[in-house]
Design an enzyme around this catalytic site. Structure first.
Site, short mmCIF file in Angstrom:
data_model
loop_
_atom_site.label_atom_id
_atom_site.label_comp_id
_atom_site.label_asym_id
_atom_site.label_seq_id
_atom_site.Cartn_x
_atom_site.Cartn_y
_atom_site.Cartn_z
N ARG A 51 -10.30 -11.56 1.77
CA ARG A 51 -11.16 -12.60 1.17
C ARG A 51 -10.47 -13.95 1.16
O ARG A 51 -11.13 -14.99 1.23
CB ARG A 51 -11.60 -12.15 -0.23
CG ARG A 51 -10.50 -11.97 -1.22
CD ARG A 51 -10.90 -11.10 -2.40
NE ARG A 51 -10.92 -9.68 -2.09
CZ ARG A 51 -11.21 -8.71 -2.94
NH1 ARG A 51 -11.52 -9.00 -4.20
NH2 ARG A 51 -11.21 -7.45 -2.58
N LYS B 147 0.84 -1.20 0.00
CA LYS B 147 0.00 0.00 0.00
C LYS B 147 0.88 1.25 0.00
O LYS B 147 2.01 1.20 0.48
CB LYS B 147 -0.87 0.01 1.27
CG LYS B 147 -2.03 -0.95 1.28
CD LYS B 147 -2.84 -0.81 2.55
CE LYS B 147 -4.00 -1.79 2.60
NZ LYS B 147 -5.00 -1.56 1.55
N1 BES Z 1 -8.08 -3.77 4.28
C1 BES Z 1 -8.31 -3.33 2.97
C2 BES Z 1 -9.62 -2.57 2.78
C3 BES Z 1 -9.77 -1.30 3.57
C4 BES Z 1 -9.53 -0.08 2.97
C5 BES Z 1 -10.22 -1.33 4.86
C6 BES Z 1 -9.70 1.09 3.68
C7 BES Z 1 -10.38 -0.15 5.58
C8 BES Z 1 -10.14 1.05 5.00
C9 BES Z 1 -8.30 -4.51 1.99
O1 BES Z 1 -7.55 -5.61 2.38
C10 BES Z 1 -7.74 -4.01 0.71
O2 BES Z 1 -6.62 -3.62 0.70
N2 BES Z 1 -8.55 -4.02 -0.32
C11 BES Z 1 -8.16 -3.55 -1.59
C12 BES Z 1 -8.67 -4.50 -2.63
C13 BES Z 1 -8.09 -4.29 -4.00
C14 BES Z 1 -6.63 -4.68 -4.00
C15 BES Z 1 -8.84 -5.13 -4.97
C16 BES Z 1 -8.77 -2.16 -1.79
O3 BES Z 1 -9.88 -1.93 -1.33
O4 BES Z 1 -8.09 -1.31 -2.36
ZN ZN Z 2 -5.48 -5.42 1.77
#
Ligand code: BES
Ligand code: ZN
Ligand code: ZN
Length: 491
Positions: free
Chosen positions: A339, A265
């Protein structure tokens, strides 16, 4: 422990009001009527209350709002907090009045003179939920909340009446403490230890370690934790209060820190990913509530605890893993890890415990925040009746919950070229493709709800019932659903 309030239930005696210390709260009806406590305060202050009740200022005040009289004449109390309340007020308005009160009281000691027995519990509940302060990691100037004295005609009955709501508040606080905790403190092991402590309340706790999960073939979950020094775990919490009926299963995403893994990230905001175990936190909070109030229902809570870190041993984008179900998953993006964790926990709970229905909770996608903001969790389901029951419970608790669509057209977006399924779709409908991925691991006739709580688990501005940070969203709704639909005889 975070700072929360301590409650003392005491017998009401009008003659003691003059000597009460701290702040003192009294209710005035919208018509300006007073109860015995109000009349006594009016007498001590030489008619200040009745004078105010006739004023324009009082007329302008809304039901649930509070006015503070500093240094009231003839009383030891530092102030009188006057709460205006309509006669016919809803549960939620009572709770909001309680949270307004909390903001006026701050950390001072307070005497609550709420003699109307039908009102006091929900005012006190709203007040209690707002009086939470996560100060575990402050080294200086820590101030605890002052004592809250509740004056009533029969303290024993009032305390019993409040027990159910107190159990919910304790569950909400347990969730908030877990969600607020930084990831260097709340490792997977520390999380498991805190859940194991629920054993003292009569919850049966079982922990699956790395070897157990290897044996079960949980490679989807294990793949996520490969880059971390904290061992991955599943904690199973069983509350058996309901005889031999099949349990309701609650499943939570417990990513104690989500760096994104190799699909790292960006730095900005990464610190918020300490809350990526929010789903597991809510499951834990509900289990605590059920145990504290001795719920007459069978509920099983499972959390998948992992840390998603980049490392030489971490899984790569493009890896293919074989899930416990046996289906293969192409890991396109290691940041879509929740997931992967849930896939194996969901499959495991269905094979092992044969639940009557499943609700999973996860801070699953940023896309749900784009869609619904911080006001509503996304609700996804394969069963209209079950889904409507949950949304009714959430509405009754004033916790935002909004149903999202699902369908085969979305499922197509996560078909993989080289494996059975892949862990991300394209750029569109990110929360829905995530839900479709989860549904792939749900047996066709199993009633199932997925709650994407990424927007509601922890927030940057205070809400009606919580300060900034973890909210505990969902504990109240799930407890209500259990009371309404799963409990043999409700309390
Ligand atoms: N933990 C995150 C989602 C999240 C984002 C939770 C902001 C709380 C606040 C999740 O694991 C994630 O990173 N999801 C990605 C998915 C993408 C890679 C398809 C996302 O939402 O960007
Ligand atoms: Zn994630
Ligand atoms: Zn995540």
């Amino acid at each position: 422990m975070s700072a929360t309030i301590s409650l003392k239930f005491k017998s009401f005696n009008a003659d003691h009001i003059a000597k009460l210390e701290g702040k003192t709260m009294v209710v005035l009806s919208s018509a300006g009527d007073m109860d015995a406590a109000g009349m006594k305060i009016d007498q001590l202050t030489q008619g200040a209350l009745s004078y105010f009740a006739k004023s324009e200022g009082f007329k302008k005040l809304k039901s649930g709002e509070i006015v503070e009289f500093i240094a009231p004449l003839g009383m030891v109390s530092q102030s009188v907090l006057l709460l205006k309340l309509d006669f016919d007020v809803s549960i939620n308005d009572l709770r909001k009045a309680g949270s307004n009160l909390a903001k006026s009281v701050g950390k001072e000691a307070v005497n609550l003179l709420i003699l109307a027995e039908n009102n006091f519990a929900n005012i006190l509940f709203g007040f209690t939920l707002r009086q939470y302060d996560f100060n575990n990691h402050k080294s200086k100037n820590i101030k605890d909340f002052g004592t809250v004295s509740i004056f009533c005609n029969d303290p024993k009955i009032a305390k019993e009446q409040y027990n159910h709501l107190d159990a919910i508040a304790q569950g909400v606080f347990f969730t908030r403490d877990l969600v607020n905790e930084p990831a260097n403190v709340l490792t997977t092991e520390e999380f498991a230890d805190r859940l194991e402590a629920l054993g003292d309340l009569g919850v049966k706790v079982k922990i699956l370690d790395d070897a157990d999960m290897q044996r079960l073939g949980m490679n989807a979950l294990l793949g996520v934790g490969m880059g971390s020094d904290s061992p991955s775990k599943i904690v199973v919490m069983e509350w058996n209060g309901g005889g031999d009926e099949a349990p309701l299963a609650l499943v939570g995403k417990g990513v104690v820190f989500d760096s994104g893994g190799i699909s790292l990230k960006p730095a900005s905001g990464m610190e918020d990913m300490t809350m990526d175990m929010g789903g597991a936190g809510v499951v834990a909070g509900v289990m605590k509530t059920l145990a504290l109030r001795g719920a007459k229902a069978n509920v099983i809570g499972l959390v998948g605890l992992v840390e998603n870190m980049p490392d030489a041993r971490a899984q790569r984008p493009g890896d293919v893993v074989i899930s416990m179900k046996g289906d293969t998953i192409e890991v396109i993006n290691t940041d879509a890890e929740g997931r992967l964790v849930l896939a194996d926990v969901l499959w495991y709970v269905q094979q092992t415990y044969k639940p009557c229905a499943i609700i999973d909770l996860a801070t699953l996608t940023g896309a749900i925040i784009v869609g619904l903001g911080h006001e509503n969790a996304g609700v996804f389901s394969n069963n209209d009746e079950f889904c409507n029951d949950f949304i009714a419970a959430a509405n009754a608790e004033n916790e935002g919950a909004w149903r999202m669509p699902m369908g085969d057209a979305y499922a197509k977006l996560i078909k993989s070229r080289i494996a059975d399924i892949m862990n991300v779709g394209g750029r569109t409908a990110g929360s829905i493709t995530a839900a479709q991925f989860l549904q792939h691991f749900i047996e066709p006739d199993m009633p199932w709800i997925h709650l994407d709580i990424a927007g509601v688990a922890s927030v940057k501005t205070e809400t009606d019932f919580s300060p900034k940070g973890a909210t505990g969203w969902g504990v109240r709704s799930l407890n209500r659903l259990i009371v309404d639909k799963y409990e043999k005889s409700s309390n």
